[in-house]
Design a protein around this motif. Structure first.
Motif, short mmCIF file in Angstrom:
data_model
loop_
_atom_site.label_atom_id
_atom_site.label_comp_id
_atom_site.label_asym_id
_atom_site.label_seq_id
_atom_site.Cartn_x
_atom_site.Cartn_y
_atom_site.Cartn_z
N GLU A 126 36.75 44.12 32.68
CA GLU A 126 35.83 43.20 33.76
C GLU A 126 34.73 43.95 34.51
N GLN B 31 36.99 40.99 42.59
CA GLN B 31 37.65 40.17 41.81
C GLN B 31 39.13 40.02 42.23
N GLN C 12 42.57 44.64 31.37
CA GLN C 12 41.83 43.58 31.82
C GLN C 12 40.87 43.83 32.74
N GLU C 13 41.38 44.48 33.84
CA GLU C 13 40.29 44.75 34.88
C GLU C 13 39.39 46.09 34.22
#
Length: 366
Positions: A304, A184, A300-301
């Motif tokens: 994900e 990512q 957020q990571e």
């Protein structure tokens, strides 16, 4: 296969540092660079590093001499035909990297592992340039690579399990601490470090603090050994800006601050004047913004599945020297406080509250 001989393409700060660390760890290194004299200069710098290590008692003279003798300058990528691993370490530009990777893939054996030292670009996009992409992955060393222990081992969409296992074994054997993470933009660490530095620049743009004041508050806010502006001056604002720009697909929050773009594009450094006494209310505001700019991308990571809380905090401690790594700090502050900090950013930039916010309070224990 055991990796006993590697090639490095790109002999700048990162490539030279990776070569130095790898040679010191007992592996033969072939180094090449398109710029005449660059690879030889990197070997000379390695020799200086080894000599200083001897002076400081970290290496014996025999160990330093042996490490230096493991480093070899070669004239082209074609000279890497029989190595076990090639690490691409050229400038962080998609077109340049894909061109170099294609040349590497055509020059080496079919079973040669190929790694990219990209700090932010997606490995799966770069893999399109590589024949047999199952042997390709990210090997992102942190600066200065001679001494920084962290390497992000990034699995692309087509990376084979065997390639990841080989990379993990190699990095561990050469004295590094690998962090396995998902592909990512920004990977595990730059995903939040770049926004942290960018939020510091936004504070300057908004007239809410000087670089000196922000650096001083950062040392308390995240337990940083050095504030964001001091670190950017070490790694070079131009390089930091480029890394931030590579995060653009992640949304508006990741857009470079005005002063970040001006300073980086001018290839200048930040002016950091002594902070003096800081008004407590100003210090509180700076602290909140720096923490918010770190916590939002971390959450957020986590959403994900890029990396887990333990990996994120380990990287923050070891690569960035954060004495208060983000997941542990969020656990200590509690969900309500973390929500208070990130809601303004979510509202301003149009993000939903991350689902991982609900895990705050038990991130490190889960």
């Amino acid at each position: 296969m055991t990796i006993t001989r590697i090639g490095i393409v790109g002999a700048g700060t990162m490539g030279g540092g990776i070569a130095t660390a790898t040679a010191q760890a007992g592996v033969e290194v072939l180094l090449t660079d398109a710029k005449p004299g660059a690879a030889a200069a990197a070997v000379d710098l390695a020799g200086t590093f080894f000599a200083r290590s001897v002076e400081k008692g970290r290496l014996s003279q025999d160990e330093a001499d042996a490490a230096r003798q493991r480093m070899h300058v070669v004239g082209s990528i074609d000279a890497l035909a029989d190595v076990d691993l090639v690490i691409e370490a050229v400038f962080e530009d998609m077109a340049l990297k894909t061109d170099v990777l294609a040349k590497i893939a055509s020059a080496v054996r079919p079973d040669t592992l190929i790694g990219t030292n990209t700090s932010c670009l997606r490995v799966s996009e770069l893999a399109k340039a590589v024949t047999q992409p199952e042997r390709f992955l990210g090997l992102h060393y942190f600066s200065p690579a001679q001494v920084n222990p962290i390497v992000e081992v990034v699995r692309g969409e087509q990376t084979a399990d065997a390639a990841v296992a080989l990379a993990l074994e190699f990095t561990q054997r050469t004295g590094k601490q690998p962090l396995a993470c998902k592909d990512q933009w920004g990977f595990c660490i730059n995903r939040f470090f770049c926004p942290y530095t960018n939020e510091a620049a936004r504070l300057v743009d908004e007239g809410l603090g000087t670089p000196g004041e922000i650096d001083l508050v950062a040392k308390e806010a995240v337990g940083a050994a050095a504030g964001p502006f001091q670190v950017m001056n070490i790694v070079k604002p131009r390089i930091n800006l480029h890394a931030i720009r590579n995060l653009a697909p992640l949304g508006a929050f990741y857009t470079p601050a005005r002063s970040m773009a001006v300073t980086g594009d001018a290839e200048t450094s930040w002016t950091i004047d002594p902070a003096g006494d800081i008004d407590p209310a100003k210090a509180d505001l700076i602290r909140d913004r720096l923490r918010a700019g770190t916590f939002l991308p971390v959450l957020q990571e986590l959403d994900e599945g890029v990396a887990g809380p333990a990996e994120i905090d380990h990287g923050a401690r070891e690569a960035l020297k954060f004495g208060k790594p983000p997941c542990a700090l969020m656990d200590r502050l509690g969900r309500a406080e973390v929500e208070r900090l990130i809601v303004p950013l979510c509202s301003k930039y149009g993000y939903q509250l991350p689902k991982s916010l609900d895990r705050v309070g038990s991130l490190i224990s889960t």
